[in-house]
Scaffold this motif. Structure first.
Motif, PDB file in Angstrom:
ATOM      1  N   PRO A 248      -4.079  12.952  -6.137  1.00 41.25           N
ATOM      2  CA  PRO A 248      -2.718  13.094  -6.676  1.00 41.25           C
ATOM      3  C   PRO A 248      -1.977  14.247  -5.997  1.00 41.25           C
ATOM      4  CG  PRO A 248      -4.309  12.828  -8.449  1.00 41.25           C
ATOM      5  CD  PRO A 248      -5.108  13.049  -7.195  1.00 41.25           C
ATOM      6  N   ASP A 249      -0.710  14.045  -5.733  1.00 38.53           N
ATOM      7  CA  ASP A 249       0.126  15.098  -5.167  1.00 38.53           C
ATOM      8  C   ASP A 249       0.118  16.299  -6.109  1.00 38.53           C
ATOM      9  OD1 ASP A 249       1.867  16.493  -3.606  1.00 38.53           O
ATOM     10  OD2 ASP A 249       3.612  15.248  -4.028  1.00 38.53           O
ATOM     11  N   GLY A 250      -0.017  17.498  -5.546  1.00 34.47           N
ATOM     12  CA  GLY A 250      -0.047  18.702  -6.354  1.00 34.47           C
ATOM     13  C   GLY A 250      -1.442  19.128  -6.783  1.00 34.47           C
ATOM     14  N   THR A 251      -2.478  18.436  -6.320  1.00 32.69           N
ATOM     15  CA  THR A 251      -3.851  18.774  -6.688  1.00 32.69           C
ATOM     16  C   THR A 251      -4.235  20.136  -6.105  1.00 32.69           C
ATOM     17  OG1 THR A 251      -4.542  16.461  -6.779  1.00 32.69           O
ATOM     18  CG2 THR A 251      -6.274  18.083  -6.466  1.00 32.69           C
ATOM     19  N   PRO A 252      -4.790  21.046  -6.933  1.00 36.71           N
ATOM     20  CA  PRO A 252      -5.246  22.332  -6.398  1.00 36.71           C
ATOM     21  C   PRO A 252      -6.511  22.159  -5.560  1.00 36.71           C
ATOM     22  CG  PRO A 252      -5.726  22.176  -8.742  1.00 36.71           C
ATOM     23  CD  PRO A 252      -4.908  20.979  -8.395  1.00 36.71           C
ATOM     24  N   ALA A 253      -6.756  23.117  -4.689  1.00 37.22           N
ATOM     25  CA  ALA A 253      -7.881  23.036  -3.767  1.00 37.22           C
ATOM     26  C   ALA A 253      -9.214  22.868  -4.492  1.00 37.22           C
ATOM     27  CB  ALA A 253      -7.915  24.284  -2.883  1.00 37.22           C
ATOM     28  N   LEU A 254      -9.353  23.510  -5.648  1.00 33.66           N
ATOM     29  CA  LEU A 254     -10.605  23.405  -6.392  1.00 33.66           C
ATOM     30  C   LEU A 254     -10.888  21.967  -6.805  1.00 33.66           C
ATOM     31  CD1 LEU A 254     -12.952  25.009  -7.688  1.00 33.66           C
ATOM     32  CD2 LEU A 254     -11.579  25.134  -9.775  1.00 33.66           C
ATOM     33  N   GLU A 255      -9.863  21.258  -7.275  1.00 32.44           N
ATOM     34  CA  GLU A 255     -10.037  19.866  -7.684  1.00 32.44           C
ATOM     35  C   GLU A 255     -10.233  18.960  -6.474  1.00 32.44           C
ATOM     36  OE1 GLU A 255     -10.468  18.999 -10.802  1.00 32.44           O
ATOM     37  OE2 GLU A 255     -10.187  21.102 -11.355  1.00 32.44           O
ATOM     38  N   ALA A 256      -9.577  19.293  -5.367  1.00 32.93           N
ATOM     39  CA  ALA A 256      -9.778  18.518  -4.137  1.00 32.93           C
ATOM     40  C   ALA A 256     -11.218  18.646  -3.659  1.00 32.93           C
ATOM     41  CB  ALA A 256      -8.808  18.989  -3.060  1.00 32.93           C
TER      42      ALA A 256
ATOM     43  N   ILE B 211       0.836  -1.202   0.000  1.00 31.10           N
ATOM     44  CA  ILE B 211       0.000   0.000   0.000  1.00 31.10           C
ATOM     45  C   ILE B 211       0.866   1.247   0.000  1.00 31.10           C
ATOM     46  CG2 ILE B 211      -1.521   1.404   1.454  1.00 31.10           C
ATOM     47  CD1 ILE B 211      -3.047  -1.110   2.153  1.00 31.10           C
ATOM     48  N   ARG B 212       1.883   1.274   0.875  1.00 35.61           N
ATOM     49  CA  ARG B 212       2.755   2.451   0.934  1.00 35.61           C
ATOM     50  C   ARG B 212       3.448   2.679  -0.405  1.00 35.61           C
ATOM     51  NH1 ARG B 212       5.777   0.817   4.551  1.00 35.61           N
ATOM     52  NH2 ARG B 212       7.693   0.383   3.400  1.00 35.61           N
ATOM     53  N   ARG B 213       3.954   1.591  -0.992  1.00 36.18           N
ATOM     54  CA  ARG B 213       4.626   1.723  -2.289  1.00 36.18           C
ATOM     55  C   ARG B 213       3.633   2.090  -3.391  1.00 36.18           C
ATOM     56  NH1 ARG B 213       9.798  -0.806  -2.107  1.00 36.18           N
ATOM     57  NH2 ARG B 213      10.063  -0.150  -4.275  1.00 36.18           N
ATOM     58  N   SER B 214       2.389   1.638  -3.262  1.00 36.69           N
ATOM     59  CA  SER B 214       1.363   1.986  -4.249  1.00 36.69           C
ATOM     60  C   SER B 214       1.084   3.484  -4.225  1.00 36.69           C
ATOM     61  CB  SER B 214       0.072   1.206  -3.979  1.00 36.69           C
ATOM     62  OG  SER B 214       0.257  -0.190  -4.118  1.00 36.69           O
ATOM     63  N   PHE B 215       0.991   4.056  -3.020  1.00 35.25           N
ATOM     64  CA  PHE B 215       0.778   5.499  -2.904  1.00 35.25           C
ATOM     65  C   PHE B 215       1.957   6.259  -3.508  1.00 35.25           C
ATOM     66  CE2 PHE B 215      -2.928   4.827  -0.479  1.00 35.25           C
ATOM     67  CZ  PHE B 215      -3.520   6.056  -0.187  1.00 35.25           C
ATOM     68  N   GLU B 216       3.177   5.786  -3.232  1.00 31.70           N
ATOM     69  CA  GLU B 216       4.363   6.434  -3.793  1.00 31.70           C
ATOM     70  C   GLU B 216       4.375   6.306  -5.302  1.00 31.70           C
ATOM     71  OE1 GLU B 216       7.530   4.412  -1.853  1.00 31.70           O
ATOM     72  OE2 GLU B 216       7.191   5.366   0.105  1.00 31.70           O
ATOM     73  N   LEU B 217       4.018   5.123  -5.789  1.00 27.96           N
ATOM     74  CA  LEU B 217       4.030   4.854  -7.222  1.00 27.96           C
ATOM     75  C   LEU B 217       3.087   5.786  -7.966  1.00 27.96           C
ATOM     76  CD1 LEU B 217       5.152   2.718  -9.325  1.00 27.96           C
ATOM     77  CD2 LEU B 217       3.030   1.448  -8.918  1.00 27.96           C
ATOM     78  N   LEU B 218       1.910   6.006  -7.382  1.00 30.93           N
ATOM     79  CA  LEU B 218       0.891   6.837  -8.025  1.00 30.93           C
ATOM     80  C   LEU B 218       0.964   8.293  -7.580  1.00 30.93           C
ATOM     81  CD1 LEU B 218      -2.060   4.312  -7.858  1.00 30.93           C
ATOM     82  CD2 LEU B 218      -0.936   5.136  -9.921  1.00 30.93           C
ATOM     83  N   LYS B 219       1.953   8.613  -6.743  1.00 30.38           N
ATOM     84  CA  LYS B 219       2.146   9.980  -6.260  1.00 30.38           C
ATOM     85  C   LYS B 219       0.863  10.504  -5.608  1.00 30.38           C
ATOM     86  CE  LYS B 219       5.476  10.851  -9.975  1.00 30.38           C
ATOM     87  NZ  LYS B 219       5.790  11.639 -11.192  1.00 30.38           N
ATOM     88  N   ARG B 220       0.322   9.682  -4.704  1.00 28.53           N
ATOM     89  CA  ARG B 220      -0.899  10.038  -4.006  1.00 28.53           C
ATOM     90  C   ARG B 220      -0.599  10.552  -2.603  1.00 28.53           C
ATOM     91  NH1 ARG B 220      -2.793   9.036  -8.554  1.00 28.53           N
ATOM     92  NH2 ARG B 220      -4.841   8.089  -8.916  1.00 28.53           N
ATOM     93  N   ILE B 221      -1.413  11.495  -2.154  1.00 31.51           N
ATOM     94  CA  ILE B 221      -1.376  11.997  -0.783  1.00 31.51           C
ATOM     95  C   ILE B 221      -2.793  11.909  -0.231  1.00 31.51           C
ATOM     96  CG2 ILE B 221       0.557  13.554  -1.253  1.00 31.51           C
ATOM     97  CD1 ILE B 221      -1.526  15.855  -1.302  1.00 31.51           C
ATOM     98  N   SER B 222      -2.956  12.195   1.053  1.00 32.26           N
ATOM     99  CA  SER B 222      -4.284  12.196   1.658  1.00 32.26           C
ATOM    100  C   SER B 222      -4.507  13.510   2.398  1.00 32.26           C
ATOM    101  CB  SER B 222      -4.448  11.035   2.637  1.00 32.26           C
ATOM    102  OG  SER B 222      -4.478   9.794   1.969  1.00 32.26           O
ATOM    103  N   PHE B 223      -5.698  14.093   2.176  1.00 29.93           N
ATOM    104  CA  PHE B 223      -6.133  15.181   3.038  1.00 29.93           C
ATOM    105  C   PHE B 223      -7.352  14.684   3.808  1.00 29.93           C
ATOM    106  CE2 PHE B 223      -8.936  15.999  -0.597  1.00 29.93           C
ATOM    107  CZ  PHE B 223     -10.109  16.475  -0.029  1.00 29.93           C
ATOM    108  N   PHE B 224      -7.738  15.439   4.851  1.00 29.02           N
ATOM    109  CA  PHE B 224      -8.799  14.973   5.739  1.00 29.02           C
ATOM    110  C   PHE B 224      -9.912  16.004   5.869  1.00 29.02           C
ATOM    111  CE2 PHE B 224      -4.654  13.438   7.430  1.00 29.02           C
ATOM    112  CZ  PHE B 224      -4.786  12.113   7.059  1.00 29.02           C
ATOM    113  N   THR B 225     -11.122  15.497   6.013  1.00 27.95           N
ATOM    114  CA  THR B 225     -12.249  16.325   6.431  1.00 27.95           C
ATOM    115  C   THR B 225     -12.696  15.798   7.784  1.00 27.95           C
ATOM    116  OG1 THR B 225     -13.755  14.903   5.139  1.00 27.95           O
ATOM    117  CG2 THR B 225     -13.019  16.952   4.115  1.00 27.95           C
TER     118      THR B 225
END
Length: 347
Positions: A280-288, A254-268
C-alpha cells in the motif's frame, strides 16, 4: 492483491476473465491456484526487466495479482445458503463490476446503469443485514451489562445510516476504510472498478444519469479482447492496430487495479534474485520489511534506499552512492514507488 469479478448474468464476466487470463498465456489454475475460477497474473514491469539486466540474477520475480471469477451473485432475498455465495468475494481487496453494454442474445438493448444499480442494491442490502445483526448483538450485550468498546458501535450506526439511504459505504472513504470495520468485509465498502463490456467497435462510455460515487468506470471490448488474447503475437498485433488498441485490457485493468487499491512497488535486488514487492502507498519501512519476512521486521535496523530513476540515470549502484543518492532510512520512512531497498537487520 485479490480482486473479485462480479456482475449480472450475461454481463460477460467469463469473457472478461478469459481476456485477462489469456493475455499472458496464463490459464486459470496456474501459479499454485487449483481452482479454475482463480487466475494469478504476472504484472509486467519494465523496471524489473532493467534491473535484471543490471544485476543478472539467478531469478527474476514480478509482482502478481489475483483475479477471482465467483459463481453467480445471489439476491439478498435468496436463501441463507445462496447468500453465502457472497462469501466468495468478501475476502477480496476490491471488486471489478462487469456491466453489459451490448445487445443481449435475445435482442434486448443494454441498460448498463440499471444493471449496475441492481447489483449495487444487492450489496447494500447484504451489508445492511450484516450491520443490523451486529448492532442487535451489541445492544443485547449492553443490556447484559457489557457496554461496547471503542468506536465500533458508532461506526456501525454511521454505516446503517448510509445504507438505509441506499448508498454504498465507499461513498464515505474514511468510514469504508475504518480499521474497526475490516472484519465485517462489507461489500459496498470495497473499492470498485466498473468495467463496461462494449461491442467490438464501441469504445465510448455510456452516459449515466447519476454517475456512481467512489467508483471509476472503464471500457473493455470483452469478446474482441478475448479473441486477441488467444491469437499469435503477429495476429494480435494486426488486430490491435485494426481496432486501435494501444494497450491490452489486462494491462489497463492491472494499472487501474493498482490505482484502485493505492498500491506501489518497491524492489529488492542482488545476484540471487530481483523482485518486485507491491505494498500500500504510504507503507513505512518497517512494514515493508515485514512484507519480505517477519524476521526482517523483527530485527530491523535500517533500510538502505536508492531510487530506480537514479540507478537508471547513473548506471550503477556505486555511481549512485558517489552522487549521494544512497541513504539510510529508519523504520518510519514512507516507502516510495520505485525505491530499491536493502534491509539491514539482526535476529
Amino acid at each position: 492483491m485479490k480482486l473479485g469479478i462480479i456482475g449480472l448474468p450475461e454481463a460477460g464476466k467469463a469473457t472478461v476473465f478469459a481476456a485477462l487470463t489469456g493475455a499472458r498465456g496464463e490459464t486459470p489454475g496456474q501459479a499454485g491456484a487449483s481452482d479454475p475460477r482463480i487466475a494469478t497474473i504476472t504484472v509486467l514491469d519494465q523496471r524489473i526487466d532493467y534491473l535484471s539486466g543490471v544485476y543478472q540474477p539467478k531469478k527474476t520475480t514480478y509482482a502478481r495479482i489475483e483475479y477471482l471469477l465467483p459463481s453467480e451473485i445471489p439476491s439478498a432475498k435468496a436463501s441463507k445458503a445462496e447468500r453465502a455465495l457472497w462469501s466468495q468475494v468478501r475476502n477480496c481487496d476490491a471488486l471489478l463490476h462487469v456491466v453489459r453494454n451490448f445487445p443481449s442474445l435475445d435482442g434486448r438493448p443494454p441498460e448498463s446503469e440499471q444493471d449496475f444499480r441492481q447489483v449495487e442494491e444487492e450489496m447494500i442490502l447484504n451489508d445492511l443485514v450484516v450491520v443490523e445483526k451486529r448492532l442487535e448483538r451489541l445492544e443485547l450485550d449492553r443490556r447484559r451489562g457489557k457496554p461496547p468498546e471503542g468506536k465500533e458501535q458508532e461506526q456501525l450506526e454511521a454505516c446503517r445510516a448510509i445504507l438505509e439511504k441506499g448508498a454504498a459505504l465507499r461513498s464515505d472513504p474514511e468510514l469504508a476504510e475504518a480499521p474497526e470495520l475490516r472484519g465485517f468485509t462489507l461489500l459496498s465498502a470495497k473499492p470498485m472498478l466498473i468495467i463496461l463490456n462494449n461491442q467490438d467497435e464501441d469504445v465510448a462510455l455510456p452516459e449515466w444519469s447519476t454517475p456512481p460515487t467512489g467508483a471509476d468506470r472503464m471500457v473493455v471490448r470483452g469478446r474482441l479482447e478475448e479473441d486477441i488474447a488467444h491469437m499469435t503475437s503477429e495476429e494480435a498485433q494486426e488486430f490491435r492496430e485494426a481496432y486501435d488498441i494501444a494497450e491490452s485490457a489486462l494491462d489497463r485493468v492491472i494499472r487501474r487495479s493498482f490505482e484502485l487499491l493505492k498500491r506501489i512497488s518497491f524492489f529488492t535486488v542482488g545476484p540471487d534474485e530481483v523482485k518486485a514487492w507491491p505494498i500500500p502507498d504510504g507503507t513505512p519501512a518497517l512494514e515493508a520489511a515485514g512484507a519480505i519476512h517477519s524476521d526482517i521486521k523483527r530485527g530491523f535496523i535500517r533500510a538502505e534506499v536508492f531510487h530506480f530513476d537514479d540507478l537508471e540515470e547513473k548506471g550503477t549502484f556505486l555511481e549512485c552512492k558517489k552522487a549521494g543518492l544512497v541513504r539510510l532510512e529508519g523504520k518510519d520512512y514512507r516507502v516510495k514507488d520505485g525505491d530499491i531497498i536493502t534491509f539491514r537487520f539482526n535476529v
